[in-house]
Design an enzyme around this catalytic site. Structure first.
Site, PDB file in Angstrom:
ATOM      1  N   PRO A 178       0.796  -1.248   0.000  1.00  0.00           N
ATOM      2  CA  PRO A 178       0.000   0.000   0.000  1.00  0.00           C
ATOM      3  C   PRO A 178       0.820   1.286   0.000  1.00  0.00           C
ATOM      4  O   PRO A 178       0.239   2.364   0.061  1.00  0.00           O
ATOM      5  CB  PRO A 178      -0.820  -0.124   1.294  1.00  0.00           C
ATOM      6  CG  PRO A 178       0.051  -0.930   2.204  1.00  0.00           C
ATOM      7  CD  PRO A 178       0.793  -1.896   1.323  1.00  0.00           C
ATOM      8  N   ASP A 222       3.011  -6.211 -13.764  1.00  0.00           N
ATOM      9  CA  ASP A 222       3.750  -7.309 -13.142  1.00  0.00           C
ATOM     10  C   ASP A 222       5.242  -6.977 -13.266  1.00  0.00           C
ATOM     11  O   ASP A 222       5.766  -6.869 -14.379  1.00  0.00           O
ATOM     12  CB  ASP A 222       3.409  -8.609 -13.888  1.00  0.00           C
ATOM     13  CG  ASP A 222       4.107  -9.809 -13.277  1.00  0.00           C
ATOM     14  OD1 ASP A 222       5.101  -9.618 -12.538  1.00  0.00           O
ATOM     15  OD2 ASP A 222       3.665 -10.931 -13.549  1.00  0.00           O
ATOM     16  N   CYS A 292       9.166  -9.599   4.664  1.00  0.00           N
ATOM     17  CA  CYS A 292       8.713  -9.591   6.068  1.00  0.00           C
ATOM     18  C   CYS A 292       8.460 -11.032   6.512  1.00  0.00           C
ATOM     19  O   CYS A 292       7.399 -11.354   7.026  1.00  0.00           O
ATOM     20  CB  CYS A 292       7.487  -8.717   6.255  1.00  0.00           C
ATOM     21  SG  CYS A 292       6.084  -9.178   5.242  1.00  0.00           S
TER      22      CYS A 292
END
Ligand SMILES: C[S@@+](CC[C@H](N)C(=O)[O-])C[C@H]1O[C@@H](n2cnc3c(N)ncnc32)[C@H](O)[C@@H]1O
Length: 363
Positions: A178, A222, A292
Site C-alpha cells: 500500500p 507485473d 517480512c
C-alpha cells in the site's frame, strides 16, 4: 484452547462444534465473560444433539478457571510445529522469545511526512519511527487527515532508509502497495516509479499518496514482465511478496494459513523478482531486497542468488541502524525479529540486504 479442552473431551467433536468450544473456552478464560453467558451462547450455537456436550465441557472449563491455563506451554501451543522447528533451526533458543512476542499486541508505529510534527503521546524510536501504544487508532490522531504521517512498523521503515534515495534520483519501488516505502522514497525527493500488480492495491497506494501529498508515478504492472523504457534506475527497492511470518503479531492467522510448501513457492518468486530487479538497475546502482518473513529461505538464502546476478552485498554499517546494530548479520545484511526491543514492544520480523550492481557483469 485445544490444549485446555483436551482433558474434557473423550472423542473428537465435529469441526464446527470444536470451534464453538474454543470460542466458549476463550470467553471463559481470556475475556472474563460470565460463565452463564459464555456457556449459554455456546450451547445456542450448536445443533441440538451437541448441546449437552458443549454445556458439560464448558461448565468444566469454567469450574477449572485460570488453572486450566496454568502449566500449558502457551508459546509452543500457539505455534505450528513446522514453524517452531524452522525458527529453532534458524534462531536457536530465541524461538521461545519470538513465539512469546507473537502473543503481545503490536504497538502502532508511524513514519512522519517531511516537516510534520509527531502526534502527542508517542515515543521517538532511535531509528526515526514514532511509536504509540497498542490499540491506538491512527485516524483519531491529530494530523492524520492533513497527511502528516503514515502507519509503518519500525522494522518496515528500515529498507527504504537503507536505500538512502537522494533528491532527483530515478528510483523504482517494485511491489509497492500500500505504499509505505513509496512514501519514504518520495519524501526523500527521489523521482519514484511505484510498480504494483494488483489494481485494487494500486488504488489504495494512490489514495495514500494523495493524502500524504507525495508524488510518485504509479504503474499497474507485473514487475517480472514490466519494461519501463527510458534510462535504467539509479536505485531499486524490492519489497517482495512473502509468507509474512514476520508479521504474526499483527496477523495471528498467518501461522494457521501458511503451509511449509508456501515458503519454497514464495522464495522462488522472490528469486525471479530479484533477477528482474537486477535487469532494471543501472550499472553501479543500488538495490535493497526486503521480505517480512522469518524464514531464512526468503531471506539469508537470497544472498547467493544475488551474487550470481552480479549484485555485490553492500554491508550495512552499525551507525546506519541506531539502537539496532545487533540486527546486522555477520555478512552485513539485516535480520529483525519480533523479540528485538522487547521493552519497547518489539518489531516485525524482516530480512533486508543492500546490493550494488557490478559495472560490468557477464550474464
Ligand atoms: C510486501 S507487499 C509490499 C508492501 C509495500 N512495499 C509497502 O511498504 O507498503 C508486496 C506487494 O507486491 C505486490 N506484488 C506481488 N507480486 C508482484 C509482481 N509480480 N509485480 C508487482 N507487484 C507484485 C503485491 O500485490 C503486494 O501489494
Amino acid at each position: 484452547m485445544d490444549a485446555v479442552l483436551e482433558p474434557f473431551l473423550r472423542r473428537e467433536p465435529p469441526g464446527p462444534v470444536r470451534t464453538v468450544l474454543r470460542l466458549g473456552a476463550a470467553e471463559l478464560l481470556l475475556l472474563g465473560t460470565p460463565a452463564h453467558a459464555a456457556v449459554g451462547s455456546a450451547v445456542d450455537l450448536v445443533p441440538k444433539p451437541f448441546a449437552g456436550l458443549v454445556n458439560a465441557v464448558l461448565r468444566r472449563v469454567a469450574e477449572a478457571g485460570p488453572a486450566a491455563l496454568a502449566g500449558l506451554e502457551a508459546e509452543r501451543l500457539d505455534t505450528p510445529a513446522w514453524l517452531w522447528s524452522a525458527w529453532h533451526a534458524a534462531y536457536g533458543p530465541a524461538v521461545r522469545d519470538i513465539a512469546a512476542a507473537h502473543r503481545q499486541e503490536a504497538p502502532l508505529d508511524l513514519s512522519l511526512a517531511p516537516g510534520a510534527a509527531p502526534p502527542e503521546g508517542g515515543e521517538a524510536l532511535p531509528t526515526g519511527s514514532h511509536r504509540y501504544p497498542a490499540g491506538t487508532r491512527v485516524t483519531e490522531l491529530a494530523g492524520f487527515a492533513e497527511g502528516g504521517f503514515w502507519v509503518q512498523d519500525a522494522a518496515a521503515a528500515l529498507p527504504a532508509q537503507l536505500l538512502a534515495a537522494r533528491p532527483g534520483e530515478r528510483v523504482a519501488d517494485l511491489c509497492a502497495a500500500p505504499g509505505g516505502k513509496t512514501a519514504q522514497l518520495a519524501a526523500a525527493g527521489a523521482a519514484v516509479t511505484a510498480v504494483e500488480r494488483d489494481p485494487k492495491r494500486a488504488a489504495r497506494l494512490q489514495e495514500n499518496l494523495t493524502r500524504l501529498r507525495l508524488p510518485a508515478e504509479l504503474v499497474v504492472a507485473d514487475a517480472l514482465r514490466w519494461e519501463p523504457g527510458g534510462a535504467a534506475f539509479d536505485a531499486i527497492l524490492l519489497d517482495a511478496p512473502c509468507t509474512a511470518t514476520g508479521t504474526i503479531r499483527r496477523h495471528p492467522d498467518v501461522p494457521h494459513l501458511k503451509r511449509p510448501k508456501d515458503v519454497g513457492a514464495a522464495a522462488g518468486l522472490q528469486r525471479e523478482l530479484l533477477a528482474a530487479a537486477a535487469r532494471l538497475l543501472a550499472p553501479g546502482g543500488r538495490l535493497v531486497l526486503a521480505t517480512c518473513s522469518l524464514q531464512p529461505e526468503e531471506g539469508e538464502a537470497h544472498l547467493a542468488a544475488a551474487a550470481a546476478l552480479g549484485l555485490a552485498l553492500d554491508p550495512v554499517r552499525p551507525e546506519e541502524l541506531p539502537g539496532l546494530a545487533g540486527a546486522i548479520t555477520a555478512e552485513g545484511a539485516v535480520r529483525t525479529r519480533p523479540n528485538l526491543w522487547p521493552d519497547r514492544g518489539g518489531m516485525d520480523g524482516f530480512f533486508m540486504a543492500r546490493f550494488r550492481k557490478a559495472r560490468f557483469h557477464k550474464e
